[in-house]
Design an enzyme around this catalytic site. Structure first.
Site, PDB file in Angstrom:
ATOM      1  N   GLU A 197       0.836  -1.212   0.000  1.00 59.63           N
ATOM      2  CA  GLU A 197       0.000   0.000   0.000  1.00 59.63           C
ATOM      3  C   GLU A 197       0.866   1.256   0.000  1.00 59.63           C
ATOM      4  O   GLU A 197       2.056   1.216   0.333  1.00 59.63           O
ATOM      5  CB  GLU A 197      -0.941   0.001   1.211  1.00 59.63           C
ATOM      6  CG  GLU A 197      -0.221   0.014   2.544  1.00 59.63           C
ATOM      7  CD  GLU A 197      -1.042   0.621   3.666  1.00 59.63           C
ATOM      8  OE1 GLU A 197      -1.639   1.698   3.462  1.00 59.63           O
ATOM      9  OE2 GLU A 197      -1.054   0.039   4.754  1.00 59.63           O
ATOM     10  N   LYS A 257      -5.529  10.645   0.704  1.00 61.36           N
ATOM     11  CA  LYS A 257      -5.698   9.281   1.208  1.00 61.36           C
ATOM     12  C   LYS A 257      -6.935   8.685   0.539  1.00 61.36           C
ATOM     13  O   LYS A 257      -8.048   9.199   0.703  1.00 61.36           O
ATOM     14  CB  LYS A 257      -5.859   9.346   2.735  1.00 61.36           C
ATOM     15  CG  LYS A 257      -6.121   8.013   3.411  1.00 61.36           C
ATOM     16  CD  LYS A 257      -6.194   8.204   4.927  1.00 61.36           C
ATOM     17  CE  LYS A 257      -6.837   7.019   5.620  1.00 61.36           C
ATOM     18  NZ  LYS A 257      -7.005   7.251   7.069  1.00 61.36           N
ATOM     19  N   ASP A 301     -17.253   5.223  13.673  1.00 59.68           N
ATOM     20  CA  ASP A 301     -15.994   5.200  12.922  1.00 59.68           C
ATOM     21  C   ASP A 301     -15.436   3.781  12.869  1.00 59.68           C
ATOM     22  O   ASP A 301     -14.846   3.287  13.825  1.00 59.68           O
ATOM     23  CB  ASP A 301     -14.979   6.166  13.547  1.00 59.68           C
ATOM     24  CG  ASP A 301     -13.731   6.326  12.688  1.00 59.68           C
ATOM     25  OD1 ASP A 301     -13.601   5.613  11.664  1.00 59.68           O
ATOM     26  OD2 ASP A 301     -12.894   7.175  13.029  1.00 59.68           O
ATOM     27  N   SER A 334     -13.215   1.416  10.045  1.00 61.01           N
ATOM     28  CA  SER A 334     -12.479   1.514   8.784  1.00 61.01           C
ATOM     29  C   SER A 334     -13.164   0.710   7.680  1.00 61.01           C
ATOM     30  O   SER A 334     -13.647  -0.408   7.907  1.00 61.01           O
ATOM     31  CB  SER A 334     -11.061   0.980   8.976  1.00 61.01           C
ATOM     32  OG  SER A 334     -10.364   1.007   7.746  1.00 61.01           O
ATOM     33  N   ALA A 335     -13.161   1.280   6.481  1.00 60.54           N
ATOM     34  CA  ALA A 335     -13.646   0.542   5.306  1.00 60.54           C
ATOM     35  C   ALA A 335     -12.744  -0.649   4.994  1.00 60.54           C
ATOM     36  O   ALA A 335     -13.101  -1.495   4.168  1.00 60.54           O
ATOM     37  CB  ALA A 335     -13.729   1.482   4.105  1.00 60.54           C
ATOM     38  N   ASP A 336     -11.582  -0.733   5.651  1.00 52.89           N
ATOM     39  CA  ASP A 336     -10.739  -1.928   5.486  1.00 52.89           C
ATOM     40  C   ASP A 336     -11.566  -3.190   5.782  1.00 52.89           C
ATOM     41  O   ASP A 336     -11.420  -4.205   5.093  1.00 52.89           O
ATOM     42  CB  ASP A 336      -9.540  -1.907   6.451  1.00 52.89           C
ATOM     43  CG  ASP A 336      -8.515  -0.816   6.115  1.00 52.89           C
ATOM     44  OD1 ASP A 336      -8.671  -0.125   5.098  1.00 52.89           O
ATOM     45  OD2 ASP A 336      -7.553  -0.675   6.903  1.00 52.89           O
ATOM     46  N   LYS A 366      -4.238  -1.867  14.341  1.00 51.34           N
ATOM     47  CA  LYS A 366      -3.525  -0.876  15.137  1.00 51.34           C
ATOM     48  C   LYS A 366      -4.088  -0.825  16.549  1.00 51.34           C
ATOM     49  O   LYS A 366      -5.291  -0.856  16.747  1.00 51.34           O
ATOM     50  CB  LYS A 366      -3.585   0.480  14.454  1.00 51.34           C
ATOM     51  CG  LYS A 366      -2.531   0.552  13.354  1.00 51.34           C
ATOM     52  CD  LYS A 366      -2.737   1.721  12.451  1.00 51.34           C
ATOM     53  CE  LYS A 366      -3.969   1.493  11.655  1.00 51.34           C
ATOM     54  NZ  LYS A 366      -3.933   1.858  10.282  1.00 51.34           N
TER      55      LYS A 366
HETATM   56  N1  PSU Z   1      -1.074   0.633   9.053  1.00 52.60           N
HETATM   57  C1  PSU Z   1       0.074   1.315   9.305  1.00 52.60           C
HETATM   58  N2  PSU Z   1       0.149   2.605   8.915  1.00 52.60           N
HETATM   59  C2  PSU Z   1      -0.868   3.200   8.206  1.00 52.60           C
HETATM   60  C3  PSU Z   1      -2.052   2.465   7.917  1.00 52.60           C
HETATM   61  C4  PSU Z   1      -2.105   1.183   8.380  1.00 52.60           C
HETATM   62  O1  PSU Z   1       0.998   0.775   9.895  1.00 52.60           O
HETATM   63  O2  PSU Z   1      -0.729   4.345   7.802  1.00 52.60           O
HETATM   64  C5  PSU Z   1      -3.154   3.067   7.093  1.00 52.60           C
HETATM   65  C6  PSU Z   1      -3.672   1.977   6.157  1.00 52.60           C
HETATM   66  O3  PSU Z   1      -3.628   2.485   4.848  1.00 52.60           O
HETATM   67  C7  PSU Z   1      -5.078   1.709   6.600  1.00 52.60           C
HETATM   68  C8  PSU Z   1      -5.487   3.071   7.070  1.00 52.60           C
HETATM   69  O4  PSU Z   1      -5.894   1.211   5.599  1.00 52.60           O
HETATM   70  O5  PSU Z   1      -4.313   3.507   7.792  1.00 52.60           O
HETATM   71  C9  PSU Z   1      -6.738   3.028   7.909  1.00 52.60           C
HETATM   72  O6  PSU Z   1      -7.300   4.299   7.936  1.00 52.60           O
HETATM   73  P1  PSU Z   1      -8.833   4.471   8.429  1.00 52.60           P
HETATM   74  O7  PSU Z   1      -8.777   4.102   9.884  1.00 52.60           O
HETATM   75  O8  PSU Z   1      -9.127   5.931   8.201  1.00 52.60           O
HETATM   76  O9  PSU Z   1      -9.658   3.560   7.599  1.00 52.60           O
HETATM   77 MN    MN Z   2     -12.320   6.000   9.889  1.00 53.63          MN
END
Ligand code: PSU
Ligand code: MN
Length: 311
Positions: A26, A87, A139, A141-143, A160
């Site tokens: 990524e 992003k 909140d 993540s769409a992940d 995380k």
């Molecule tokens: N893991 C890391 N560093 C990052 C991310 C994940 O070690 O920067 C990023 C990834 O791209 C992940 C995103 O998909 O953070 C998640 O963001 P959000 O919580 O806004 O979906």
């Molecule tokens: Mn989010």
């Protein structure tokens, strides 16, 4: 731009054509997850690690509206160094392409693009997931929802630790995303070796992961992702007391500064990197490099399996 088709780096295109091992990487980690100037150095190191283990790295991102699988060094440098890189989650890809934007793909967007490109293995640091306070903020993540419908193996160090890990595991179960530990039955907590929750399955080798992927493909039943959770060795994790202090402080600042939406994760990661004076950065880099190495070995095992057994 004349068309919006995915562009492939020459080496990646060739490797995919020859069914050689490829690992997707990524770019959000590079643009938003790591501080400059280390981010570019680390991005190159991740690619070198994949190569050293015998696979071709395919870092995914958007350059001037073109969605690229296998960024070249100039493109990678651009995403790591210019201001205004957006992003991009899956929903943003087409809008950003039409706008001619520079963008970095999250886990969600990278997985979706990689799967569309026929890449089966992806390495990252930690997944996004359910945020603390999600019961009020929604909140998540769409992940998570993307992995539910995307057939790819994602090697990561869990989610995380800034997130609600238990709630994230519950959502992954609901969404039908497979989760296995790599040589562990404890779900890792990114900066921390142990995220505090048990797993049902431990997998012992890259070959065994390749077996799982082959079984999934041949069954044709489950089209979701497989998360391969690869913990840091305990002696390499962030000091847990420092971690807990930094997290509490970061969450308080988040609230104070009114940070919401997609800015939350980059804000907290940046807070960790500055508040721990680089200790979390060292750990973060170790996590990514270890995951890149394991992902490459899985891709190699999967390619060998395809050669042995083309059916
Ligand atoms: N893991 C890391 N560093 C990052 C991310 C994940 O070690 O920067 C990023 C990834 O791209 C992940 C995103 O998909 O953070 C998640 O963001 P959000 O919580 O806004 O979906
Ligand atoms: Mn989010």
């Amino acid at each position: 731009m004349t068309n919006f088709h995915i562009r492939y780096g020459a080496e990646v295109a060739e490797a995919l054509r020859d069914a050689r091992p490829v690992v997707a990487l990524e770019s959000t980690i590079v643009s938003h997850g790591l501080p400059r100037p280390e981010n570019l150095r680390v991005a190159r190191q991740i690619e070198a690690t994949v190569r050293a283990a015998g696979a071709v790295p395919a870092t995914i991102g958007m350059v001037g509206g073109a969605l690229v699988v296998g960024l070249d060094d100039a493109q990678l440098t651009r995403l790591a160094t210019v201001d205004g890189v957006v992003k991009l989650s899956v929903r943003d890809l087409a809008v950003a392409a039409a706008a001619g934007a520079d963008g970095a793909t999250t886990v969600a967007a990278t997985s979706a693009v990689a799967a569309a490109a026929g890449i089966g293995v992806f390495a990252t640091g930690g997944l996004g997931g359910v945020h603390r306070e999600a019961s009020q903020t929604f909140d998540e993540s769409a992940d998570l929802t993307t992995l539910a419908r995307t057939p790819i193996a994602v090697v990561c160090a869990g989610v995380k630790s800034i997130l609600d890990v238990g709630a994230t595991l519950e959502r992954l179960e609901t969404l039908g995303v497979g989760v296995v530990g790599y040589r562990t039955r404890r779900f890792p907590g990114f900066y921390l070796t142990d995220g505090g929750f048990d797993l049902d399955w431990s997998i012992e080798s890259p070959e065994q992961v390749a077996d799982v992927l082959a079984a999934r493909a041949q069954h044709g039943v489950h089209a979701g992702a497989l998360i391969v959770a690869n913990p840091l060795p305990a002696d390499e994790q962030l000091d847990p007391a420092l971690h807990d202090r930094t997290l509490a402080d970061g969450l308080a600042r988040l609230e104070r500064d009114g940070i919401t939406g997609k800015a939350v994760t980059p804000y907290l990661l940046a807070h960790f990197h500055s508040a721990t004076e680089g200790a979390s950065l060292t750990v973060n880099v170790r996590i990514i490099l270890r995951n890149a190495d394991l992902a490459a070995r899985i891709a190699v095992a999967a390619a060998a399996r395809r050669t042995d057994d083309p059916a």
